[in-house]
Write an enzyme that holds these catalytic residues in place. Structure first.
Site, PDB file in Angstrom:
ATOM      1  N   ARG A 172       0.840  -1.182  -0.126  1.00 33.41           N
ATOM      2  CA  ARG A 172       0.103   0.133  -0.033  1.00 33.41           C
ATOM      3  C   ARG A 172       0.855   1.147   0.150  1.00 33.41           C
ATOM      4  O   ARG A 172       0.504   2.304  -0.624  1.00 33.41           O
ATOM      5  CB  ARG A 172      -0.892   0.098   1.257  1.00 33.41           C
ATOM      6  CG  ARG A 172      -1.892  -0.893   1.168  1.00 33.41           C
ATOM      7  CD  ARG A 172      -2.821  -0.977   2.693  1.00 33.41           C
ATOM      8  NE  ARG A 172      -3.144   0.405   3.158  1.00 33.41           N
ATOM      9  CZ  ARG A 172      -4.365   0.814   2.873  1.00 33.41           C
ATOM     10  NH1 ARG A 172      -5.149   0.110   1.924  1.00 33.41           N
ATOM     11  NH2 ARG A 172      -4.990   1.935   3.370  1.00 33.41           N
ATOM     12  N   ARG A 176      10.098   5.464  -2.636  1.00 32.97           N
ATOM     13  CA  ARG A 176      10.466   6.440  -3.859  1.00 32.97           C
ATOM     14  C   ARG A 176      12.026   6.758  -3.534  1.00 32.97           C
ATOM     15  O   ARG A 176      12.386   6.990  -2.667  1.00 32.97           O
ATOM     16  CB  ARG A 176       9.873   7.602  -3.526  1.00 32.97           C
ATOM     17  CG  ARG A 176       8.216   7.407  -3.981  1.00 32.97           C
ATOM     18  CD  ARG A 176       7.495   8.864  -4.189  1.00 32.97           C
ATOM     19  NE  ARG A 176       6.117   8.509  -4.325  1.00 32.97           N
ATOM     20  CZ  ARG A 176       5.548   9.078  -3.058  1.00 32.97           C
ATOM     21  NH1 ARG A 176       5.885   9.568  -2.165  1.00 32.97           N
ATOM     22  NH2 ARG A 176       4.055   8.831  -3.274  1.00 32.97           N
ATOM     23  N   ARG A 255      -9.340  -6.265  13.069  1.00 33.59           N
ATOM     24  CA  ARG A 255      -8.768  -5.612  14.064  1.00 33.59           C
ATOM     25  C   ARG A 255      -9.683  -4.408  14.295  1.00 33.59           C
ATOM     26  O   ARG A 255     -10.216  -4.016  13.279  1.00 33.59           O
ATOM     27  CB  ARG A 255      -7.310  -5.154  13.418  1.00 33.59           C
ATOM     28  CG  ARG A 255      -6.362  -6.198  13.282  1.00 33.59           C
ATOM     29  CD  ARG A 255      -5.750  -6.694  14.163  1.00 33.59           C
ATOM     30  NE  ARG A 255      -4.848  -6.021  15.189  1.00 33.59           N
ATOM     31  CZ  ARG A 255      -4.426  -6.142  16.376  1.00 33.59           C
ATOM     32  NH1 ARG A 255      -4.814  -7.519  16.653  1.00 33.59           N
ATOM     33  NH2 ARG A 255      -3.786  -5.687  16.818  1.00 33.59           N
ATOM     34  N   ARG A 286       0.192   5.595  16.335  1.00 34.66           N
ATOM     35  CA  ARG A 286       0.466   6.818  15.789  1.00 34.66           C
ATOM     36  C   ARG A 286      -0.436   7.907  16.612  1.00 34.66           C
ATOM     37  O   ARG A 286      -1.312   7.348  17.369  1.00 34.66           O
ATOM     38  CB  ARG A 286      -0.269   6.825  14.255  1.00 34.66           C
ATOM     39  CG  ARG A 286      -1.406   6.316  14.043  1.00 34.66           C
ATOM     40  CD  ARG A 286      -1.711   6.405  12.349  1.00 34.66           C
ATOM     41  NE  ARG A 286      -2.714   5.374  12.181  1.00 34.66           N
ATOM     42  CZ  ARG A 286      -3.084   5.093  10.760  1.00 34.66           C
ATOM     43  NH1 ARG A 286      -2.494   5.400   9.642  1.00 34.66           N
ATOM     44  NH2 ARG A 286      -3.997   4.267  10.488  1.00 34.66           N
ATOM     45  N   GLU A 311      -3.657   6.326  18.924  1.00 29.37           N
ATOM     46  CA  GLU A 311      -4.455   5.033  18.159  1.00 29.37           C
ATOM     47  C   GLU A 311      -3.818   3.728  18.673  1.00 29.37           C
ATOM     48  O   GLU A 311      -2.411   3.750  18.508  1.00 29.37           O
ATOM     49  CB  GLU A 311      -4.319   5.388  16.636  1.00 29.37           C
ATOM     50  CG  GLU A 311      -5.098   4.276  15.915  1.00 29.37           C
ATOM     51  CD  GLU A 311      -4.998   4.421  14.323  1.00 29.37           C
ATOM     52  OE1 GLU A 311      -5.312   5.532  14.060  1.00 29.37           O
ATOM     53  OE2 GLU A 311      -4.779   3.583  13.633  1.00 29.37           O
ATOM     54  N   TYR A 359      -9.552  -5.067   2.280  1.00 27.68           N
ATOM     55  CA  TYR A 359      -9.144  -3.686   2.801  1.00 27.68           C
ATOM     56  C   TYR A 359      -9.382  -2.639   1.862  1.00 27.68           C
ATOM     57  O   TYR A 359      -8.572  -2.252   1.103  1.00 27.68           O
ATOM     58  CB  TYR A 359      -7.671  -4.089   3.059  1.00 27.68           C
ATOM     59  CG  TYR A 359      -6.696  -3.075   3.810  1.00 27.68           C
ATOM     60  CD1 TYR A 359      -7.420  -1.694   3.999  1.00 27.68           C
ATOM     61  CD2 TYR A 359      -5.442  -3.549   4.370  1.00 27.68           C
ATOM     62  CE1 TYR A 359      -6.514  -0.922   4.830  1.00 27.68           C
ATOM     63  CE2 TYR A 359      -4.708  -2.558   4.971  1.00 27.68           C
ATOM     64  CZ  TYR A 359      -5.244  -1.488   5.327  1.00 27.68           C
ATOM     65  OH  TYR A 359      -4.612  -0.451   6.031  1.00 27.68           O
ATOM     66  N   ASP A 361     -10.086   1.184   0.590  1.00 27.29           N
ATOM     67  CA  ASP A 361     -10.175   2.589   0.917  1.00 27.29           C
ATOM     68  C   ASP A 361     -11.592   3.097   0.419  1.00 27.29           C
ATOM     69  O   ASP A 361     -12.215   2.277  -0.331  1.00 27.29           O
ATOM     70  CB  ASP A 361      -8.860   3.303  -0.015  1.00 27.29           C
ATOM     71  CG  ASP A 361      -7.568   2.654   0.842  1.00 27.29           C
ATOM     72  OD1 ASP A 361      -7.492   2.466   1.947  1.00 27.29           O
ATOM     73  OD2 ASP A 361      -6.752   2.808   0.047  1.00 27.29           O
TER      74      ASP A 361
HETATM   75  N1  UDP Z   1       3.120   0.410   8.222  1.00 31.74           N
HETATM   76  C1  UDP Z   1       4.482  -0.051   8.798  1.00 31.74           C
HETATM   77  N2  UDP Z   1       4.941   1.251   9.357  1.00 31.74           N
HETATM   78  C2  UDP Z   1       4.418   2.706   9.129  1.00 31.74           C
HETATM   79  C3  UDP Z   1       3.176   2.766   8.254  1.00 31.74           C
HETATM   80  C4  UDP Z   1       2.590   1.654   7.777  1.00 31.74           C
HETATM   81  O1  UDP Z   1       4.727  -0.962   9.209  1.00 31.74           O
HETATM   82  O2  UDP Z   1       5.023   3.465   9.527  1.00 31.74           O
HETATM   83  C5  UDP Z   1       2.551  -0.849   7.458  1.00 31.74           C
HETATM   84  C6  UDP Z   1       1.653  -1.416   8.558  1.00 31.74           C
HETATM   85  O3  UDP Z   1       1.594  -2.975   8.542  1.00 31.74           O
HETATM   86  C7  UDP Z   1       0.095  -1.088   8.038  1.00 31.74           C
HETATM   87  C8  UDP Z   1       0.555  -0.966   6.660  1.00 31.74           C
HETATM   88  O4  UDP Z   1       1.832  -0.779   6.214  1.00 31.74           O
HETATM   89  O5  UDP Z   1      -0.808  -1.621   8.477  1.00 31.74           O
HETATM   90  C9  UDP Z   1      -0.287  -0.189   5.650  1.00 31.74           C
HETATM   91  O6  UDP Z   1      -0.192   1.253   6.159  1.00 31.74           O
HETATM   92  P1  UDP Z   1      -1.376   2.377   5.891  1.00 31.74           P
HETATM   93  O7  UDP Z   1      -0.882   3.780   6.435  1.00 31.74           O
HETATM   94  O8  UDP Z   1      -1.825   2.301   4.402  1.00 31.74           O
HETATM   95  O9  UDP Z   1      -2.589   1.596   6.900  1.00 31.74           O
HETATM   96  P2  UDP Z   1      -4.070   2.525   7.227  1.00 31.74           P
HETATM   97  O10 UDP Z   1      -3.697   3.904   7.143  1.00 31.74           O
HETATM   98  O11 UDP Z   1      -4.931   2.096   6.446  1.00 31.74           O
HETATM   99  O12 UDP Z   1      -4.141   2.096   8.608  1.00 31.74           O
END
Ligand code: UDP
Length: 378
Positions: A172, A176, A255, A286, A311, A359, A361
């Protein structure tokens, strides 16, 4: 009633809006006391700052049909999502980009030098053949960056062996080899100018749509229930697919999230909307600071207060709101069994993140609802 929609998230409201526009009489039932599912947002009572009650929602899409459709109900700000991550008390840009790599290795690699380094650090793993989250993650960013930024964040977020998680979860995020640190790579991005709830309410605002809150489809003491209506009227069901079948094929794993909201008497807590915490010594994943999602509202938001939300992630019990399908190999088997059961349900259409155990969006939920409407229900 020509159509019953169970659930008022983006999938359900898109179906309802399309059906109402086509002249159908639609009833939408919603178990919670508000519409919008987890996209719902509200003004914090103390500060007036818009809070996404179920976690930050960032709209982005490259689908021109979806973008045209959503713009019928709201305009979007020019917000561009950027995330930072606090690893061992140093802040790095996320997703992984040349800035992250150079900061982590205290170096000044060129794009090609960084590519060569990460390839070496990926060892035997290759993006094309990676089998699961761990292999894909290491293939994408190499082992040191994976361990710093992904391994423990993912352990907190999913509490699942990373060999049992899909590699799609890690891809996801872009990687870069330049200094572009936009979180998303889509053509269009922004936040609804007057908030998510105003947008969701405009979708539901049609004389042919009747929204009933606090109504549970599985509660047989009220008339709009599964037993009374399946086979009597077309139904679009957007709740958890395992719940619909009374968990006959077992529980799929989900989850859920817990949030700790706090109002602070300072103007700015972290200087950015989302800070990730990828280390194990911090229990949350986060922190959201909501005023930063709307810099254009700075004259109406207080400059001496801010709202933050920590969170936390855990496995959902049946009584919790499900957020993320875990989708282990065992879950995928269960899902196939539920898909077989769905075939026996007359005129019941399963959609959305919960109804399909995908999953999705927001833009994907809206896109798939438009497809279901055009191909099946219209
Ligand atoms: N992820 C991670 N570290 C980060 C951000 C994301 O390991 O700093 C991994 C984690 O497994 C997460 C997945 O990447 O569930 C997808 O991240 P995304 O930000 O897309 O998750 P969402 O915002 O949908 O919770």
């Amino acid at each position: 009633m020509d159509l019953l929609v169970v659930g008022s998230g983006f999938f359900g409201l898109t179906i309802a809006e399309r059906a109402a526009d086509a002249g159908r009489k639609v009833t939408v039932i919603e178990r919670r006391p508000h519409i919008g599912g987890n996209a719902y947002s509200e003004a914090d009572p103390e500060t007036g700052i818009e809070v996404h009650r179920y976690g930050a929602h960032l709209f982005h899409t490259s689908n021109a049909t979806v973008w045209e459709y959503v713009n019928r109900f709201t305009t979007f700000t020019n917000y561009v999502h950027k995330v930072y991550t606090n690893h061992e008390s140093v802040v790095y840009p996320m997703p992984v980009n040349l800035g992250t790599i150079n900061q982590f290795f205290q170096a000044a690699y060129s794009p090609d030098e960084a590519r060569a380094l990460i390839k070496e650090q990926a060892g035997e793993y290759d993006v094309k053949t990676a089998q699961n989250f761990e292999e894909k993650g290491i293939a994408l960013v190499g082992r040191p960056l994976f361990e710093a930024f992904f391994r423990d964040y993912t352990a907190k977020q999913w509490q699942t062996d990373p060999h049992k998680l899909s590699g799609d979860i890690v891809s996801r995020l872009p990687v870069r080899y330049n200094y572009d640190n936009r979180y998303f790579s889509d053509t269009w991005e922004g936040l609804p100018i007057d908030g998510y709830t105003a947008w969701l309410e405009r979708m539901a605002d049609h004389p042919n749509i009747d929204v009933k809150l606090d109504v549970d489809f599985f509660d047989e003491s009220q008339p709009l229930n599964r037993k009374a209506l399946v086979g009597q009227v077309p139904i679009v069901y957007t709740g958890p697919v395992d719940r619909y079948f009374d968990y006959a094929e077992g529980e799929l794993s989900w989850r859920t999230l817990d949030f700790e909201r706090e109002v602070l008497n300072i103007g700015d807590f972290q200087g950015t909307p989302v800070m990730n915490y990828p280390d194990m010594d911090v229990p949350f994943t986060r922190i959201h600071e909501f005023k930063h999602f709307h810099p254009e509202r700075k004259d109406v938001y207080p400059d001496d207060k801010t709202v933050i939300m920590r969170e936390f992630s855990r496995f959902a019990e049946k009584t919790d709101e499900p957020y993320y399908p875990v989708n282990t190999p065992a879950d995928r088997e269960g899902l196939l069994a539920y898909r077989e059961l769905q075939k026996g349900e007359k005129d019941v259409h399963f959609g959305g993140r919960l109804g399909t155990y995908q999953y999705l969006d927001m833009h994907m939920a809206i896109g798939s609802a438009l497809t279901m409407w055009n191909n099946t229900l219209a």
